[in-house]
Design a protein around this motif. Sequence first.
Motif, mmCIF file in Angstrom:
data_model
loop_
_atom_site.group_PDB
_atom_site.id
_atom_site.type_symbol
_atom_site.label_atom_id
_atom_site.label_comp_id
_atom_site.label_asym_id
_atom_site.label_seq_id
_atom_site.Cartn_x
_atom_site.Cartn_y
_atom_site.Cartn_z
ATOM 1 N N ALA A 14 9.956 -7.042 -5.120
ATOM 2 C CA ALA A 14 8.999 -7.774 -5.952
ATOM 3 C C ALA A 14 9.634 -9.047 -6.515
ATOM 4 C CB ALA A 14 8.499 -6.891 -7.085
ATOM 5 N N VAL A 161 1.867 -7.401 -0.941
ATOM 6 C CA VAL A 161 2.287 -6.297 -1.811
ATOM 7 C C VAL A 161 2.691 -5.089 -0.969
ATOM 8 C CG1 VAL A 161 1.477 -4.619 -3.518
ATOM 9 C CG2 VAL A 161 0.957 -7.050 -3.822
ATOM 10 N N ASP A 162 1.885 -4.782 0.046
ATOM 11 C CA ASP A 162 2.197 -3.650 0.917
ATOM 12 C C ASP A 162 3.524 -3.860 1.637
ATOM 13 O OD1 ASP A 162 -0.132 -2.376 0.210
ATOM 14 O OD2 ASP A 162 -1.232 -2.935 2.020
ATOM 15 N N ALA A 164 6.048 -5.791 0.764
ATOM 16 C CA ALA A 164 7.155 -5.735 -0.198
ATOM 17 C C ALA A 164 7.522 -4.288 -0.501
ATOM 18 C CB ALA A 164 6.778 -6.474 -1.476
ATOM 19 N N ARG A 165 6.519 -3.436 -0.616
ATOM 20 C CA ARG A 165 6.782 -2.014 -0.860
ATOM 21 C C ARG A 165 7.483 -1.377 0.337
ATOM 22 N NH1 ARG A 165 0.815 -0.706 -3.400
ATOM 23 N NH2 ARG A 165 1.260 -1.333 -5.556
ATOM 24 N N CYS A 166 7.065 -1.761 1.543
ATOM 25 C CA CYS A 166 7.707 -1.229 2.753
ATOM 26 C C CYS A 166 9.170 -1.657 2.827
ATOM 27 C CB CYS A 166 6.961 -1.708 3.996
ATOM 28 S SG CYS A 166 5.336 -0.939 4.223
ATOM 29 N N GLU A 168 11.092 -2.363 0.245
ATOM 30 C CA GLU A 168 11.788 -1.600 -0.786
ATOM 31 C C GLU A 168 12.080 -0.181 -0.288
ATOM 32 O OE1 GLU A 168 13.774 -2.058 -3.931
ATOM 33 O OE2 GLU A 168 12.067 -3.409 -4.064
ATOM 34 N N GLN A 169 11.116 0.395 0.420
ATOM 35 C CA GLN A 169 11.313 1.740 0.950
ATOM 36 C C GLN A 169 12.389 1.759 2.027
ATOM 37 O OE1 GLN A 169 9.726 4.668 -0.229
ATOM 38 N NE2 GLN A 169 11.454 5.476 0.955
#
Length: 206
Positions: A14, A161-162, A164-166, A168-169
């Motif tokens: 983020a 957003v999706d 960025a989350r991927c 991070e994961q």
Amino acid sequence: MHPTRNVVAGLAAAELTGLHDAALRAWSAAPPHAVEPGGSFESLVLAQHFSNFSLWGLEDEARRRDVTDAVIAEVKRSIDRWNQQRNDLVERIDRALLAEFAGIDTSRAALHSETAGTMIDRLSILALKVWYMCRYAADAADPKLAEECREKAAQLTAQRVDLARCLEQLYADVAAGRRHFKLYRQHKAYNDPRLNPALRSEREIQ
């Protein structure tokens, strides 16, 4: 130290998107001539983002109809140069990330087909798409077009957003030894006169 935080020099995914946005605000107000990569991970990200920023403007110029073919040809050559730099910087980002993850046991980890650097490149492009779509959405001269652009901006924002989350994961999974990614070289043959048949023929004629 947790590998994820160390890898990105304190930048979570983020925060990475925030860096992209802040750069676009600054560059749109006063475009720099160049953004050189330094020794930090952040500088690599910004230099790679600037390559996409530069390519965006050149792609617009390449579609003009009010200039000569010679102008378009030069623009196309500039696109090739910037695209090569963009890909080179993606590889440098991946090398930096993999160096930070070195030592983690990945013997049982699943291979992730996309590298983290490629995902960061996609986040950079999405930042540009969101930025420009939001600018079009703010144009009051054509309310219908503005509304269409607002809808597109919302969709693009959700995609970012999706992603960025991927990312991070992926960081978390690599740090835990659940997944890993490799450094994949692009090997752009069209820029190499030894490998591009058209350029090789041109050299032979000379």
